[in-house]
Design a protein around this motif. Structure first.
Motif, PDB file in Angstrom:
ATOM      1  N   PHE A 236      -3.546  16.580  -0.132  1.00 58.16           N
ATOM      2  CA  PHE A 236      -2.289  17.336  -0.229  1.00 58.16           C
ATOM      3  C   PHE A 236      -1.439  17.186   1.030  1.00 58.16           C
ATOM      4  O   PHE A 236      -0.253  16.830   0.959  1.00 58.16           O
ATOM      5  CB  PHE A 236      -2.610  18.809  -0.494  1.00 58.16           C
TER       6      PHE A 236
ATOM      7  N   ILE B 269      -0.061  13.497   1.710  1.00 60.87           N
ATOM      8  CA  ILE B 269       1.021  13.131   0.791  1.00 60.87           C
ATOM      9  C   ILE B 269       2.282  13.927   1.105  1.00 60.87           C
ATOM     10  O   ILE B 269       3.398  13.397   1.088  1.00 60.87           O
ATOM     11  CB  ILE B 269       0.572  13.365  -0.661  1.00 60.87           C
ATOM     12  N   LEU B 270       2.119  15.208   1.446  1.00 55.66           N
ATOM     13  CA  LEU B 270       3.263  16.065   1.764  1.00 55.66           C
ATOM     14  C   LEU B 270       4.036  15.541   2.966  1.00 55.66           C
ATOM     15  O   LEU B 270       5.267  15.526   2.973  1.00 55.66           O
ATOM     16  CB  LEU B 270       2.778  17.488   2.027  1.00 55.66           C
TER      17      LEU B 270
ATOM     18  N   THR C  61       5.423  11.343   2.085  1.00 52.61           N
ATOM     19  CA  THR C  61       6.378  11.067   1.000  1.00 52.61           C
ATOM     20  C   THR C  61       7.638  11.927   1.089  1.00 52.61           C
ATOM     21  O   THR C  61       8.532  11.787   0.247  1.00 52.61           O
ATOM     22  CB  THR C  61       5.713  11.316  -0.367  1.00 52.61           C
TER      23      THR C  61
ATOM     24  N   SER D 243       8.144  14.928   0.325  1.00 55.64           N
ATOM     25  CA  SER D 243       8.296  15.794  -0.848  1.00 55.64           C
ATOM     26  C   SER D 243       8.042  17.242  -0.448  1.00 55.64           C
ATOM     27  O   SER D 243       7.466  17.515   0.617  1.00 55.64           O
ATOM     28  CB  SER D 243       7.334  15.372  -1.955  1.00 55.64           C
TER      29      SER D 243
ATOM     30  N   THR E 178       6.496  21.193  -1.029  1.00 56.78           N
ATOM     31  CA  THR E 178       5.169  21.701  -1.385  1.00 56.78           C
ATOM     32  C   THR E 178       5.008  21.799  -2.895  1.00 56.78           C
ATOM     33  O   THR E 178       3.939  21.485  -3.437  1.00 56.78           O
ATOM     34  CB  THR E 178       4.956  23.086  -0.745  1.00 56.78           C
TER      35      THR E 178
ATOM     36  N   THR F  88       4.541  18.153  -4.275  1.00 55.80           N
ATOM     37  CA  THR F  88       3.215  17.609  -3.962  1.00 55.80           C
ATOM     38  C   THR F  88       2.134  18.293  -4.791  1.00 55.80           C
ATOM     39  O   THR F  88       1.217  17.638  -5.300  1.00 55.80           O
ATOM     40  CB  THR F  88       2.923  17.787  -2.463  1.00 55.80           C
TER      41      THR F  88
ATOM     42  N   PHE G  38       7.636  10.661  -4.688  1.00 56.95           N
ATOM     43  CA  PHE G  38       7.060  11.706  -5.524  1.00 56.95           C
ATOM     44  C   PHE G  38       6.981  11.266  -6.974  1.00 56.95           C
ATOM     45  O   PHE G  38       5.963  11.475  -7.645  1.00 56.95           O
ATOM     46  CB  PHE G  38       7.905  12.979  -5.391  1.00 56.95           C
TER      47      PHE G  38
END
Length: 486
Positions: A42, A45-46, A49, A51, A53, A56, A107
């Motif tokens: 988590f 990737i957060l 990318t 993106s 919360t 994600t 995302f």
């Protein structure tokens, strides 16, 4: 010759279900457990990318919900390809989807590859695996078999959580996903080759169809002979018709043991016009939303508390270990419980009102360890128990309706459950209020289940009083023949 041929028949029949259940554990563990361990990816990737919360978390919750919402697709594919080929192809494509998702930079790319594609393939693999397994297991033991298969997922969760804790920090989430694809390739794809339906079923069905044809032919011959004898004797044609009806009933009685179960007593869409069905849906859906946070955001919550990596690992390990314990307990004792699954769900929801509140408002080290153990047991039971509970409450519909309603409610909860949790965290930079809201979801779910049981008991009492009134009226001679009595 095959090894099973050297076994005695009774030994071979007892060994097959356990062997198939073990193979099912390998398949489900390799295919499904990466979804529940998405929480370790988590934060990476957060940050990479760009993106939010919510976005994600939506990737993980989409994959988790697709494992249930894609079950109608699984039925269609199995009807075209067959169970064995569906297990093989879905396991392989799940591995490919995980590998491809490691190259996504946005995302939307992750949502399509990991969320939709991988989640759907995991559903096909899990659904077809259960269909094959249930051909080897008695109906009374299917809940035990389901718990055993989900226990395999818990073992794989424990292994992956230990590996992810080391790999994500040193290699990053992309290389970790590629390692996960290799993990799925080694664990699930070879096992899927062994997941074959029993040949005895096909032979038995061919034998049964021939036997039914023979029985029907014999019955028809006997009926025709009786008709000829009656015509010779000059009997009334009504008697011939009655003999014909009896012959038809005889054919149906002979064929009844070999016919499949009644698939649907009522149309599926009619179920959604029932208030009881919608109450059951929300009784499963709302706690499912709360459980999504315990699958998707749990590591992020620990990190927001500024826990050390060692403390996070201890909590996640306890959580995963007790999840395995809960599912193994269901696999062994679910058919020996002194009360029904509905009562277990009510007690579990009330328990997690307290646990979730403590988890949010009093996050000390000891409380977190105790709550992690409770959450692990709850995660192990949250998916298995609603099926039998829904079948108990949803009267007048077949088991297919109950399973469909349960899977839709769980999948919908997983699909949207991360949205309120992520939105509250983005607005407040804290998970405390989000977990308080989840505690309310558990409370409303418990209240709906209690209300359903009360309404069901009231209907039973009303029906019993009506029957008693009718029987009393029939037994008492009426003295007032000239007018109606109110």
């Amino acid at each position: 010759m095959e090894a099973n041929r050297f076994c005695r028949p009774e030994t071979r029949e007892k060994a097959q279900p356990w062997a198939i259940a073990l193979v099912a554990c390998f398949i489900s563990g390799g295919v499904v457990s990466p979804i529940t361990n998405y929480t370790w990816l988590f934060s990476g990737i957060l940050g990479e990318t760009n993106s939010t919360t919510v976005q994600t978390g939506l990737v993980g919750s989409t994959a988790l919900s697709a494992c249930y919402l894609a079950s109608p697709v699984a039925l269609l594919v199995e009807g075209v390809l067959g169970l064995h080929m569906t297990v093989i192809l879905s396991s392989t494509l799940a591995m490919v989807s995980i590998f491809v998702s490691s190259f996504m930079t946005s995302f939307w790319g992750l949502l399509l590859t990991f969320g939709v594609a991988y989640g759907t393939m995991a559903c096909l693999a899990l659904h077809s695996t259960f269909c094959v397994l249930f051909r080897y297991v008695d109906r009374s033991k299917r809940s035990n078999a389901s718990g055993f298969v989900y226990a395999g997922v818990s073992v794989s969760n424990l292994v992956l959580s230990l590996l992810y804790e080391r790999l994500v920090g040193s290699l990053g989430w992309r290389l970790t996903l590629r390692f996960t694809a290799l993990y799925t390739l080694v664990l699930s794809v070879p096992s899927s080759l062994l997941m074959r339906p029993r040949k005895a079923d096909k032979v038995r069905m061919r034998h049964v169809s021939r036997q039914v044809d023979v029985n029907a032919a014999i019955t028809i011959k006997k009926r025709d002979r009786k008709e000829e004898e009656e015509d010779v004797k000059g009997e009334c044609s009504v008697q011939t018709v009655s003999e014909k009806v009896e012959g038809d009933n005889d054919v149906e009685n002979r064929m009844a043991p070999y016919l499949p179960e009644d698939p649907r007593k009522k149309p599926l869409l009619r179920m959604f016009t029932s208030l009881t069905a919608w109450m059951i849906f929300f009784a499963v859906f709302l706690p499912g939303m709360a459980w999504t946070a315990y699958w998707t955001n749990i590591v992020s919550y620990f990190e927001s508390l500024s826990l050390s990596e060692a403390a996070i690992l201890v909590n996640v390990t306890i959580l995963t270990g007790f999840e395995l314990l809960g599912r193994l307990s269901l696999a062994i004792f679910i058919d020996k419980l002194p009360f029904r699954e509905v009562n277990v769900l009510v007690m579990m929801n009330i328990t997690f009102v307290i646990v979730t509140s403590l988890f949010a408002l009093w996050p000390t080290e000891i409380v977190l360890l105790i709550c992690s153990a409770f959450i692990g047991v709850g995660r192990g039971c949250a998916i298995v128990l609603p099926y039998n509970a829904t079948a108990e409450l949803l009267k007048g519909y077949s088991v297919d309706h109950a399973v469909t309603l349960t899977m839709l409610a769980i999948g919908a909860g997983f699909a949207v459950g991360v949205i309120p949790t992520g939105a509250v965290y983005d607005a407040t930079d804290s998970y405390s209020l989000a977990f308080i809201i989840n505690a309310l979801f558990f409370l409303v779910g418990a209240m709906l289940l209690v209300l359903l049981k009360v309404l069901r008991r009231c209907r039973k009492n009303r029906r019993r009083r009506r029957l008693n009134t009718k029987s009393a009226d029939a037994a008492e001679p009426s003295a007032n023949l000239g007018y109606d009595v109110d």
